[in-house]
Design an enzyme around this catalytic site. Sequence first.
Site, PDB file in Angstrom:
ATOM      1  N   GLY A  10      46.008 -37.441 -17.107  1.00 50.77           N
ATOM      2  CA  GLY A  10      46.751 -37.113 -18.329  1.00 50.77           C
ATOM      3  C   GLY A  10      47.392 -35.732 -18.245  1.00 50.77           C
ATOM      4  O   GLY A  10      47.268 -35.024 -17.235  1.00 50.77           O
ATOM      5  N   LEU A  12      46.712 -32.861 -19.880  1.00 54.05           N
ATOM      6  CA  LEU A  12      45.745 -31.780 -19.689  1.00 54.05           C
ATOM      7  C   LEU A  12      44.982 -31.951 -18.386  1.00 54.05           C
ATOM      8  O   LEU A  12      44.750 -30.975 -17.660  1.00 54.05           O
ATOM      9  CB  LEU A  12      44.757 -31.743 -20.869  1.00 54.05           C
ATOM     10  N   ASP A  34      36.699 -46.346 -16.509  1.00 55.34           N
ATOM     11  CA  ASP A  34      37.070 -46.683 -17.885  1.00 55.34           C
ATOM     12  C   ASP A  34      35.887 -46.259 -18.758  1.00 55.34           C
ATOM     13  O   ASP A  34      34.791 -46.827 -18.627  1.00 55.34           O
ATOM     14  CB  ASP A  34      37.321 -48.198 -18.000  1.00 55.34           C
ATOM     15  N   ALA A  58      41.430 -39.838 -23.524  1.00 55.65           N
ATOM     16  CA  ALA A  58      41.482 -40.310 -24.917  1.00 55.65           C
ATOM     17  C   ALA A  58      42.647 -41.277 -25.057  1.00 55.65           C
ATOM     18  O   ALA A  58      43.559 -41.299 -24.217  1.00 55.65           O
ATOM     19  CB  ALA A  58      41.674 -39.128 -25.867  1.00 55.65           C
ATOM     20  N   TYR A  59      42.590 -42.065 -26.120  1.00 53.29           N
ATOM     21  CA  TYR A  59      43.754 -42.863 -26.527  1.00 53.29           C
ATOM     22  C   TYR A  59      44.517 -41.956 -27.486  1.00 53.29           C
ATOM     23  O   TYR A  59      44.112 -41.762 -28.626  1.00 53.29           O
ATOM     24  CB  TYR A  59      43.273 -44.152 -27.183  1.00 53.29           C
ATOM     25  N   THR A  60      45.596 -41.345 -26.985  1.00 52.22           N
ATOM     26  CA  THR A  60      46.251 -40.248 -27.704  1.00 52.22           C
ATOM     27  C   THR A  60      47.512 -40.656 -28.476  1.00 52.22           C
ATOM     28  O   THR A  60      48.178 -39.792 -29.040  1.00 52.22           O
ATOM     29  CB  THR A  60      46.640 -39.112 -26.722  1.00 52.22           C
ATOM     30  N   TYR A 123      43.427 -41.945 -35.515  1.00 55.09           N
ATOM     31  CA  TYR A 123      43.184 -41.075 -34.348  1.00 55.09           C
ATOM     32  C   TYR A 123      42.243 -39.929 -34.736  1.00 55.09           C
ATOM     33  O   TYR A 123      41.227 -39.690 -34.065  1.00 55.09           O
ATOM     34  CB  TYR A 123      44.529 -40.538 -33.834  1.00 55.09           C
ATOM     35  N   LYS A 127      38.301 -39.215 -33.422  1.00 51.70           N
ATOM     36  CA  LYS A 127      37.892 -37.973 -32.742  1.00 51.70           C
ATOM     37  C   LYS A 127      36.824 -37.250 -33.568  1.00 51.70           C
ATOM     38  O   LYS A 127      35.875 -36.686 -33.008  1.00 51.70           O
ATOM     39  CB  LYS A 127      39.107 -37.065 -32.514  1.00 51.70           C
TER      40      LYS A 127
HETATM   41  N1  LIG Z   1      48.471 -34.438 -26.757  1.00 50.00           N
HETATM   42  C1  LIG Z   1      48.198 -33.656 -27.803  1.00 50.00           C
HETATM   43  O1  LIG Z   1      49.108 -33.175 -28.524  1.00 50.00           O
HETATM   44  C2  LIG Z   1      46.761 -33.322 -28.140  1.00 50.00           C
HETATM   45  C3  LIG Z   1      46.512 -32.502 -29.261  1.00 50.00           C
HETATM   46  C4  LIG Z   1      45.188 -32.209 -29.572  1.00 50.00           C
HETATM   47  C5  LIG Z   1      44.159 -32.693 -28.795  1.00 50.00           C
HETATM   48  N2  LIG Z   1      44.429 -33.499 -27.721  1.00 50.00           N
HETATM   49  C6  LIG Z   1      43.299 -34.004 -26.930  1.00 50.00           C
HETATM   50  O2  LIG Z   1      43.374 -33.421 -25.646  1.00 50.00           O
HETATM   51  C7  LIG Z   1      42.891 -34.330 -24.665  1.00 50.00           C
HETATM   52  C8  LIG Z   1      43.911 -34.512 -23.559  1.00 50.00           C
HETATM   53  O3  LIG Z   1      45.098 -35.064 -24.131  1.00 50.00           O
HETATM   54  P1  LIG Z   1      46.370 -35.401 -23.224  1.00 50.00           P
HETATM   55  O4  LIG Z   1      47.584 -35.178 -24.075  1.00 50.00           O
HETATM   56  O5  LIG Z   1      46.249 -34.713 -21.902  1.00 50.00           O
HETATM   57  O6  LIG Z   1      46.178 -36.958 -23.036  1.00 50.00           O
HETATM   58  P2  LIG Z   1      47.150 -37.986 -22.251  1.00 50.00           P
HETATM   59  O7  LIG Z   1      48.200 -37.258 -21.498  1.00 50.00           O
HETATM   60  O8  LIG Z   1      47.532 -39.048 -23.210  1.00 50.00           O
HETATM   61  O9  LIG Z   1      46.147 -38.605 -21.171  1.00 50.00           O
HETATM   62  C9  LIG Z   1      45.122 -39.447 -21.568  1.00 50.00           C
HETATM   63  C10 LIG Z   1      44.129 -39.562 -20.455  1.00 50.00           C
HETATM   64  O10 LIG Z   1      43.066 -40.410 -20.920  1.00 50.00           O
HETATM   65  C11 LIG Z   1      42.859 -41.408 -19.940  1.00 50.00           C
HETATM   66  N3  LIG Z   1      42.323 -42.607 -20.590  1.00 50.00           N
HETATM   67  C12 LIG Z   1      42.867 -43.339 -21.600  1.00 50.00           C
HETATM   68  N4  LIG Z   1      42.074 -44.380 -21.902  1.00 50.00           N
HETATM   69  C13 LIG Z   1      41.001 -44.297 -21.059  1.00 50.00           C
HETATM   70  C14 LIG Z   1      39.839 -45.070 -20.866  1.00 50.00           C
HETATM   71  N5  LIG Z   1      39.584 -46.164 -21.602  1.00 50.00           N
HETATM   72  N6  LIG Z   1      38.956 -44.692 -19.916  1.00 50.00           N
HETATM   73  C15 LIG Z   1      39.191 -43.592 -19.164  1.00 50.00           C
HETATM   74  N7  LIG Z   1      40.278 -42.817 -19.292  1.00 50.00           N
HETATM   75  C16 LIG Z   1      41.165 -43.173 -20.234  1.00 50.00           C
HETATM   76  C17 LIG Z   1      44.204 -41.652 -19.282  1.00 50.00           C
HETATM   77  O11 LIG Z   1      43.993 -42.260 -18.028  1.00 50.00           O
HETATM   78  P3  LIG Z   1      45.146 -43.147 -17.280  1.00 50.00           P
HETATM   79  O12 LIG Z   1      46.426 -42.384 -17.435  1.00 50.00           O
HETATM   80  O13 LIG Z   1      44.649 -43.177 -15.857  1.00 50.00           O
HETATM   81  O14 LIG Z   1      45.176 -44.465 -17.968  1.00 50.00           O
HETATM   82  C18 LIG Z   1      44.699 -40.207 -19.182  1.00 50.00           C
HETATM   83  O15 LIG Z   1      44.136 -39.588 -18.060  1.00 50.00           O
HETATM   84  C19 LIG Z   1      42.541 -35.621 -25.429  1.00 50.00           C
HETATM   85  O16 LIG Z   1      41.178 -35.620 -25.727  1.00 50.00           O
HETATM   86  C20 LIG Z   1      43.325 -35.507 -26.721  1.00 50.00           C
HETATM   87  O17 LIG Z   1      42.702 -36.211 -27.761  1.00 50.00           O
HETATM   88  C21 LIG Z   1      45.709 -33.809 -27.377  1.00 50.00           C
END
Ligand SMILES: NC(=O)c1ccc[n+]([C@@H]2O[C@H](COP(=O)([O-])OP(=O)(O)OC[C@H]3O[C@@H](n4cnc5c(N)ncnc54)[C@H](OP(=O)(O)O)[C@@H]3O)[C@@H](O)[C@H]2O)c1
Length: 279
Positions: A10, A12, A34, A58-60, A123, A127
């Site tokens: 992802g 991060l 998974d 996460a499922y973001t 969402y 969380k």
């Molecule tokens: N994006 C934002 O604005 C934001 C804001 C606040 C907090 N956060 C938190 O920060 C963290 C990182 O966010 P991000 O934006 O980097 O997320 P992201 O780019 O959407 O990436 C999601 C990651 O989760 C993995 N994933 C999804 N479903 C999964 C499952 N069932 N089992 C294992 N892995 C799974 C994906 O793997 P694959 O790609 O290999 O499927 C990917 O590596 C998350 O916890 C999110 O809730 C994000």
Amino acid sequence: MPNLIIGATGLLGKALMREYAPGAAVGVGSKQVDIRQRSQVEAAVERVRPDWIVLAAAYTDVDGCETNQQLAFDVNCRGAVNVVQAAREFGSRLMFLSTDYVFDGTKEAPYQAHDERNPQSVYGKSKAEAEIHITELLPDACVVRTSWLYGVGGRCFPDTILNLAARRPDIDVVNDQRGSPTYAPDLAHAIVQLCAKDAGGIVHATNRGDCTWYEFAREIVTRAGLPTVIHPTTSDKFVRPAARPKYSVLSPSTLEKYGVEMPTWHDALTRYLRERLAR
Ligand SMILES: NC(=O)c1ccc[n+]([C@@H]2O[C@H](COP(=O)([O-])OP(=O)(O)OC[C@H]3O[C@@H](n4cnc5c(N)ncnc54)[C@H](OP(=O)(O)O)[C@@H]3O)[C@@H](O)[C@H]2O)c1
């Protein structure tokens, strides 16, 4: 022992893998592990025996969570609990990434870590529920809340604005949601420091300063030297499936407690634009 990054594919997760020295972290995406499958999580943790597990998976898709409620809770909450159980079983520390969306956005001053959760979206609820389970099951876990994450190599707000600005003279952007944009490499750097400092409890980690999405978009196009005009609009003209907090600035006091300071969002944006241009 290396740290285990779950969600390494992802936004991060990729920044984290770049932040760690070679060999200092093992990263897995959903194809390898998974988190909904407890046996897969256990096998990975047993193999790596990490000092720290950083759970960035996460499922973001915030709007997608509204229609896929089951998936949201399976991944974001029950999946996180599977990781906690494995951390307990193999004696690893756990860092769980969470979000400003656990708050309702009715405050007018920065949210403190101990402020009451009141998520307004599926969402945010998934969380928030994970946070509660994690801190109950593993009291020394570290919950890192961040907000408005962006970076090179993934879908994110600045990328969308720059792509739109390349073909449109005007863009409307909401001016009634205030938060702190956070550059993934800066958050990754803070996470590595927090692990090294044995952080525990809830920590708020965002770039310093705050803005509305409109202000952020205006700064993006101005700095990129694009002529596109950004117009302020309101959320009621941009109705989306999930409610967003109107105000979700997170106080940095918990981060400061560990002697960690993140750069301002202006500084981070400059580095993001430079990195994007270099690709
Ligand atoms: N994006 C934002 O604005 C934001 C804001 C606040 C907090 N956060 C938190 O920060 C963290 C990182 O966010 P991000 O934006 O980097 O997320 P992201 O780019 O959407 O990436 C999601 C990651 O989760 C993995 N994933 C999804 N479903 C999964 C499952 N069932 N089992 C294992 N892995 C799974 C994906 O793997 P694959 O790609 O290999 O499927 C990917 O590596 C998350 O916890 C999110 O809730 C994000």
